[in-house]
Design an enzyme around this catalytic site. Sequence first.
Site: not given
Length: 245
Positions: A87, A175, A177
């Site tokens: 990001c 994202h 994660e």
Amino acid sequence: MKTAVVIRHVHFEHLGALEPALREAGYGVRYLEAPTAAFELHSLPDLLVVLGGPISVNDTEDYPFLARELSLVQRQLEQKLPLLGICLGAQLIARALGARVFPMRGKEVGWSPLELTEAGARHAIRHLAAPGLDVLHWHGETFDLPAGAARLASTPLCENQAFSVGDHALGLQFHPEVTAEQLEGWFVGHVGELASIPVQVTRLRGQSAPRAKRLEEPLRRFLNEWLRASEEPRASGASDLPRLS
């Protein structure tokens, strides 16, 4: 043990599911808190991970640490050492490579699948774009594809969702994660942003739990394959740089 230095901009946007995957891959993890870090004092790590945050690469007047952070990213790129940006981290890599970072027509927040390019279909990122998998998007800015970079993935709202520079640098606008537990902190920390767009927290929470769980094993496969590729030049003796102390 190899060292992964992780630049964090806000405390609740941490490594999430990437942290156990990195430790399993043989990396010790050390966080740098971006707003107060003395970036200029740090030597280059085995792996640099730059996480997301609710500010813009362009906000250097309000957040002067961004210029120092950008310098560290540039040093890692120049030495062709493994670098992963997520990001805001991807936007910093793009800017370090001379690309423009700018607001999108609207914010992209929510879960949806990636559309791979031909290059993406051959890259480790393909594990995150398998049939039935969605990834989380949470951003209002994008960037031009840096010169010399390969576009790996897109979505209908954002053409440059992922790009690579050689085997050593990777920028992800999305994202991969996040965990469902981690996102509870995001729902609080980003309450102002969520109030400004038509996204219901209860709906996003319900979508997140099963989708984040399904990503955990593909995320490990992606990370392990990308790390092997990014480490090959180091293993062959192409780089002999001091480790982070």
